[in-house]
Write a protein that holds these residues in place. Structure first.
Motif, mmCIF file in Angstrom:
data_model
loop_
_atom_site.group_PDB
_atom_site.id
_atom_site.type_symbol
_atom_site.label_atom_id
_atom_site.label_comp_id
_atom_site.label_asym_id
_atom_site.label_seq_id
_atom_site.Cartn_x
_atom_site.Cartn_y
_atom_site.Cartn_z
ATOM 1 N N ASN A 5 67.312 38.613 10.714
ATOM 2 C CA ASN A 5 68.124 39.549 11.507
ATOM 3 C C ASN A 5 69.201 40.143 10.613
ATOM 4 O O ASN A 5 70.251 39.552 10.411
ATOM 5 C CB ASN A 5 68.724 38.792 12.696
ATOM 6 C CG ASN A 5 69.420 39.715 13.665
ATOM 7 O OD1 ASN A 5 69.042 40.869 13.812
ATOM 8 N ND2 ASN A 5 70.445 39.219 14.335
ATOM 9 N N GLN A 58 81.367 35.875 26.746
ATOM 10 C CA GLN A 58 79.961 35.486 26.630
ATOM 11 C C GLN A 58 79.792 34.598 25.402
ATOM 12 O O GLN A 58 80.432 34.819 24.373
ATOM 13 C CB GLN A 58 79.083 36.736 26.497
ATOM 14 C CG GLN A 58 77.580 36.461 26.478
ATOM 15 C CD GLN A 58 76.763 37.738 26.417
ATOM 16 O OE1 GLN A 58 77.121 38.749 27.008
ATOM 17 N NE2 GLN A 58 75.657 37.695 25.698
ATOM 18 N N VAL A 59 78.942 33.566 25.549
ATOM 19 C CA VAL A 59 78.633 32.703 24.418
ATOM 20 C C VAL A 59 77.382 33.232 23.749
ATOM 21 O O VAL A 59 76.358 33.432 24.402
ATOM 22 C CB VAL A 59 78.396 31.249 24.880
ATOM 23 C CG1 VAL A 59 77.981 30.377 23.706
ATOM 24 C CG2 VAL A 59 79.645 30.692 25.533
ATOM 25 N N GLY A 60 77.460 33.490 22.467
ATOM 26 C CA GLY A 60 76.290 33.918 21.723
ATOM 27 C C GLY A 60 75.782 32.782 20.852
ATOM 28 O O GLY A 60 76.567 31.979 20.347
ATOM 29 N N HIS A 61 74.472 32.680 20.703
ATOM 30 C CA HIS A 61 73.871 31.608 19.908
ATOM 31 C C HIS A 61 73.376 32.186 18.588
ATOM 32 O O HIS A 61 72.488 33.029 18.572
ATOM 33 C CB HIS A 61 72.702 30.968 20.672
ATOM 34 C CG HIS A 61 73.093 30.481 22.030
ATOM 35 N ND1 HIS A 61 73.996 29.467 22.218
ATOM 36 C CD2 HIS A 61 72.728 30.889 23.268
ATOM 37 C CE1 HIS A 61 74.167 29.271 23.523
ATOM 38 N NE2 HIS A 61 73.405 30.113 24.176
ATOM 39 N N ASP A 62 74.001 31.752 17.521
ATOM 40 C CA ASP A 62 73.612 32.231 16.194
ATOM 41 C C ASP A 62 72.639 31.261 15.535
ATOM 42 O O ASP A 62 72.683 30.052 15.792
ATOM 43 C CB ASP A 62 74.847 32.347 15.294
ATOM 44 C CG ASP A 62 75.592 33.636 15.531
ATOM 45 O OD1 ASP A 62 76.806 33.651 15.295
ATOM 46 O OD2 ASP A 62 74.952 34.626 15.926
ATOM 47 N N PHE A 63 71.767 31.787 14.691
ATOM 48 C CA PHE A 63 70.884 30.958 13.867
ATOM 49 C C PHE A 63 71.054 31.445 12.432
ATOM 50 O O PHE A 63 70.825 32.620 12.152
ATOM 51 C CB PHE A 63 69.425 31.099 14.307
ATOM 52 C CG PHE A 63 69.198 30.738 15.753
ATOM 53 C CD1 PHE A 63 69.187 31.713 16.728
ATOM 54 C CD2 PHE A 63 69.015 29.421 16.135
ATOM 55 C CE1 PHE A 63 68.984 31.393 18.062
ATOM 56 C CE2 PHE A 63 68.824 29.086 17.469
ATOM 57 C CZ PHE A 63 68.809 30.086 18.435
ATOM 58 N N MET A 91 81.811 33.116 20.349
ATOM 59 C CA MET A 91 82.312 33.753 21.578
ATOM 60 C C MET A 91 82.286 35.263 21.355
ATOM 61 O O MET A 91 82.751 35.784 20.338
ATOM 62 C CB MET A 91 83.748 33.300 21.884
ATOM 63 C CG MET A 91 83.875 31.829 22.213
ATOM 64 S SD MET A 91 82.761 31.255 23.510
ATOM 65 C CE MET A 91 83.304 32.213 24.906
ATOM 66 N N LEU A 92 81.726 35.977 22.314
ATOM 67 C CA LEU A 92 81.563 37.427 22.201
ATOM 68 C C LEU A 92 82.447 38.129 23.220
ATOM 69 O O LEU A 92 82.795 37.564 24.260
ATOM 70 C CB LEU A 92 80.090 37.806 22.458
ATOM 71 C CG LEU A 92 79.028 37.019 21.707
ATOM 72 C CD1 LEU A 92 77.638 37.462 22.148
ATOM 73 C CD2 LEU A 92 79.187 37.197 20.211
ATOM 74 N N LEU A 122 69.131 34.728 11.607
ATOM 75 C CA LEU A 122 67.806 34.763 12.213
ATOM 76 C C LEU A 122 67.924 35.097 13.696
ATOM 77 O O LEU A 122 68.963 34.870 14.313
ATOM 78 C CB LEU A 122 67.120 33.395 12.092
ATOM 79 C CG LEU A 122 67.015 32.768 10.706
ATOM 80 C CD1 LEU A 122 66.301 31.425 10.797
ATOM 81 C CD2 LEU A 122 66.275 33.674 9.756
ATOM 82 N N LYS A 123 66.858 35.632 14.252
ATOM 83 C CA LYS A 123 66.751 35.762 15.702
ATOM 84 C C LYS A 123 65.376 35.239 16.100
ATOM 85 O O LYS A 123 64.419 35.362 15.333
ATOM 86 C CB LYS A 123 66.919 37.200 16.169
ATOM 87 C CG LYS A 123 65.917 38.185 15.626
ATOM 88 C CD LYS A 123 66.187 39.598 16.132
ATOM 89 C CE LYS A 123 65.224 40.576 15.475
ATOM 90 N NZ LYS A 123 65.493 41.969 15.894
ATOM 91 N N LYS A 124 65.322 34.662 17.276
ATOM 92 C CA LYS A 124 64.053 34.062 17.706
ATOM 93 C C LYS A 124 63.021 35.162 17.933
ATOM 94 O O LYS A 124 63.306 36.207 18.494
ATOM 95 C CB LYS A 124 64.258 33.260 18.997
ATOM 96 C CG LYS A 124 64.925 31.936 18.731
ATOM 97 C CD LYS A 124 64.732 30.967 19.864
ATOM 98 C CE LYS A 124 65.301 29.611 19.490
ATOM 99 N NZ LYS A 124 65.489 28.732 20.628
ATOM 100 N N SER A 150 82.927 32.170 30.741
ATOM 101 C CA SER A 150 82.019 32.864 29.833
ATOM 102 C C SER A 150 80.565 32.710 30.289
ATOM 103 O O SER A 150 80.197 31.722 30.917
ATOM 104 C CB SER A 150 82.187 32.343 28.415
ATOM 105 O OG SER A 150 81.999 30.945 28.381
ATOM 106 N N PHE A 151 79.745 33.697 29.935
ATOM 107 C CA PHE A 151 78.331 33.677 30.255
ATOM 108 C C PHE A 151 77.546 33.095 29.097
ATOM 109 O O PHE A 151 77.869 33.316 27.936
ATOM 110 C CB PHE A 151 77.819 35.096 30.517
ATOM 111 C CG PHE A 151 78.312 35.694 31.789
ATOM 112 C CD1 PHE A 151 79.432 36.502 31.801
ATOM 113 C CD2 PHE A 151 77.666 35.435 32.983
ATOM 114 C CE1 PHE A 151 79.903 37.047 32.972
ATOM 115 C CE2 PHE A 151 78.134 35.979 34.166
ATOM 116 C CZ PHE A 151 79.261 36.787 34.166
ATOM 117 N N ALA A 153 74.146 38.250 18.152
ATOM 118 C CA ALA A 153 73.976 36.799 18.216
ATOM 119 C C ALA A 153 72.557 36.550 18.677
ATOM 120 O O ALA A 153 72.205 36.897 19.792
ATOM 121 C CB ALA A 153 74.973 36.163 19.179
ATOM 122 N N ASP A 154 71.741 36.000 17.806
ATOM 123 C CA ASP A 154 70.315 35.838 18.106
ATOM 124 C C ASP A 154 69.740 37.182 18.532
ATOM 125 O O ASP A 154 69.021 37.297 19.507
ATOM 126 C CB ASP A 154 70.100 34.792 19.224
ATOM 127 C CG ASP A 154 68.618 34.484 19.433
ATOM 128 O OD1 ASP A 154 68.242 34.062 20.539
ATOM 129 O OD2 ASP A 154 67.837 34.715 18.485
#
Lengths: 137, 93
Positions: free
Chosen positions: B74, B41-46, B35-36, B90-92, A31-32, A115-116
């Motif tokens: 967001n 792909q790893v997504g970072h949630d806030f 996981m997306l 949220l998004k940065k 994964s990226f 995601a973000d």
């Protein structure tokens, strides 16, 4: 080395040169992380061979790449310049024209995720046509 | 007799200060990864969890600062359970 591998290596090298601000990978299954984006992951898809006679096969070799972009406000707009650069680089490369008989764009599929902020993965497909001796892959 | 609740006890221990339009309250910040695209792909949630009445006017793109880090709301915030708490992605910034 098979023709397929030569083609993939060449297209990958061209992609790296055309998109210096993207990370280019070959057949990456891990994964990226968004720190690695934008990322281009080039992969083979299928290779179909039809008997052309006289000891030759006509290969239809499908390849694809996944372009990962994000986080962006409009991720498909952010992905667009990379797709354009790769397409132009591949279609106009003399080295590609020497190696294969024909390269055709076959379409793309967008997937979006949140995601973000916005993120997209675009899968772009090409088909390569090659007449090769039957004793060569 | 109605049971009197002090909801701030839920955000006092592990809460972080969040400021919207000059008003600061404690919130709970969650930062789960997701996981997306079928795990490619790893997504970072806030995700900010807050007492609903602390921030009543949150909508998409409103600026919020949590522990000194700037974010924007967001998407639409949503109330949880009985509505006393809400969550906002949220998004940065």
């Amino acid at each position: 080395m098979t023709k397929a591998e030569l083609i993939l290596q060449l297209l990958s090298d061209i992609c790296e040169t055309a998109c210096p601000d993207a990370n280019v990978f070959r057949s990456r299954s891990a994964s990226f992380d968004d720190k690695e984006l934008p990322a281009v992951n080039i992969m083979p898809s299928t290779d179909d061979a039809l008997n052309y006679g006289h000891g030759f096969n006509r290969h239809s070799f499908a390849i694809q790449y996944d372009l990962h972009v994000g986080p962006q406000d409009i991720p498909d707009a952010a992905a667009d310049p990379f797709i354009e650069k790769i397409h132009q680089a591949w279609m106009n490369s003399d080295a590609v024209k020497l190696l294969i008989d024909d390269l055709q764009y076959r379409g793309r599929v967008w997937e979006f995720a949140d995601a973000d902020g916005g993120s997209t993965k675009v899968r772009v497909t090409y088909e390569i046509t090659n007449l090769q001796p039957a004793n060569q892959l | 007799m109605a049971f009197e609740e002090d909801l701030t006890v839920f955000t006092s221990d592990f809460g972080e200060p969040a400021t919207v339009a000059g008003v600061t309250h404690n919130v709970i910040m969650n930062k789960p990864d997701a996981m997306l695209y079928g795990e490619s792909q790893v997504g970072h949630d806030f995700v900010m969890c807050y007492i609903t009445t602390d921030f009543l006017d949150l909508v998409n793109n409103v600026a919020v600062t949590v522990s000194g880090v700037s974010y924007k709301i967001n998407g639409a915030p949503r109330r949880l359970a009985d509505g006393k708490f809400s969550e906002a992605d949220l998004k940065k910034a």
